[in-house]
Design an enzyme around this catalytic site. Structure first.
Site, PDB file in Angstrom:
ATOM      1  CB  ALA A  33      -9.974  45.681  19.129  1.00  0.00           C
ATOM      2  CG  ASN A  34      -6.306  44.292  23.309  1.00  0.00           C
ATOM      3  OD1 ASN A  34      -7.021  44.176  24.258  1.00  0.00           O
ATOM      4  ND2 ASN A  34      -5.693  45.445  23.029  1.00  0.00           N
ATOM      5  NE  ARG A  35      -9.556  36.528  22.285  1.00  0.00           N
ATOM      6  CZ  ARG A  35     -10.772  36.257  21.516  1.00  0.00           C
ATOM      7  NH1 ARG A  35     -11.698  36.834  21.688  1.00  0.00           N
ATOM      8  NH2 ARG A  35     -10.336  35.672  20.254  1.00  0.00           N
ATOM      9  CB  SER A  36      -8.250  44.441  27.251  1.00  0.00           C
ATOM     10  OG  SER A  36      -8.198  45.132  28.402  1.00  0.00           O
ATOM     11  CB  ALA A  99      -4.484  45.007  26.673  1.00  0.00           C
TER      12      ALA A  99
END
Ligand code: CTP
Ligand code: CA
Length: 227
Positions: A33-36, A99
């Site tokens: 995943a990512n921090r969005s 994102a």
């Protein structure tokens, strides 16, 4: 009722918005995943709805609520997001705030990957995800207005200009995501609007304020269509 009767600038306009991160599965219990947070995309969807647009939000996994007055579709992976967006075409405008994970694992395991004594750690083979914005920017049913975001940590303008051309977007909202405790997950955003016509620098604003201004800019651009 009288107060509601004022015509709104985006009445009758269908606008697709993507928001949030994507989750790319490794196995049934793990993902990349990512921090969005989805804050900017969701705020934009709400702002467009306040201007009267028929907003279709395609959201990756987020912890924030669906925005009021917006039809929201929930997806997990980049490929699910791409399919959901394509099903929503045609539209008057599409704004890509999500994102999207650039890569996914080649082959998500069907069962939870187990530790095996002596075998060491697994190696993940990654493959590139489809570029959803570029697909829509060059689509046979391309919306009249296509807007991208660009998350950069360096050479913000140069990279945003390159993305504008490559993805077939009308403008790119460029933000510098390099600073600690910054844009990703935070409440503020400092953006530059990059188009063929040049660069417009906006001041440091809350994501709500960026959303309100962007919705107004989109309404302004859509006004130029004559049907
Ligand atoms: N985007 C997309 N689908 C992808 C990757 C990106 O729709 N698979 C969209 C994003 O929603 C954003 C824009 O493309 O509107 C730019 O995303 P960004 O991650 O900044 O650019 P990339 O082209 O992925 O390049 P890089 O991450 O290497 O900077
Ligand atoms: Ca990317």
């Amino acid at each position: 009722a009288l107060l509601d009767s004022k015509p709104k600038p985006l009445s009758g306009k269908k606008v697709i918005v993507t928001s949030g991160p994507t989750h790319e599965p490794i196995d049934p219990v793990r993902y990349i995943a990512n921090r969005s947070s989805g804050k900017q995309g969701h705020a934009l969807a709400a702002a467009l709805a306040r201007l009267g647009a028929d907003v279709r939000l395609v959201s990756g996994p987020v912890t924030i609520a669906d925005p009021a007055g917006v039809k929201t579709v929930h997806v997990e992976s980049a490929r699910e997001m791409r399919d959901a967006v394509e099903q929503l075409l045609p539209a008057d405008a599409a704004v890509f705030v999500a994102a999207v994970a650039d890569w996914r694992t080649d082959n998500a395991a069907g069962e939870k990957i187990k530790k095996v004594a002596g075998e060491g750690a697994p190696t993940l083979k990654m493959v590139e995800n489809p570029d959803i914005l570029a697909g829509v920017g060059h689509h046979a049913r391309r919306p009249f207005l296509v807007v991208g975001f660009a998350a950069e940590t360096q050479d913000v303008l140069k990279n945003a200009q390159a993305k504008l051309a490559k993805k077939g977007a009308d403008f790119i909202v460029a933000n510098d995501v390099s600073h600690e405790g910054g844009v990703m997950g935070g409440d503020r955003n400092r953006v530059r609007i990059v188009s063929k016509g040049g660069v417009d620098e906006w001041p440091d604003l809350s994501k709500e304020e960026v959303a309100t201004r962007l919705a107004a800019l989109i309404a302004e651009r859509l006004k130029t269509i004559t049907v």
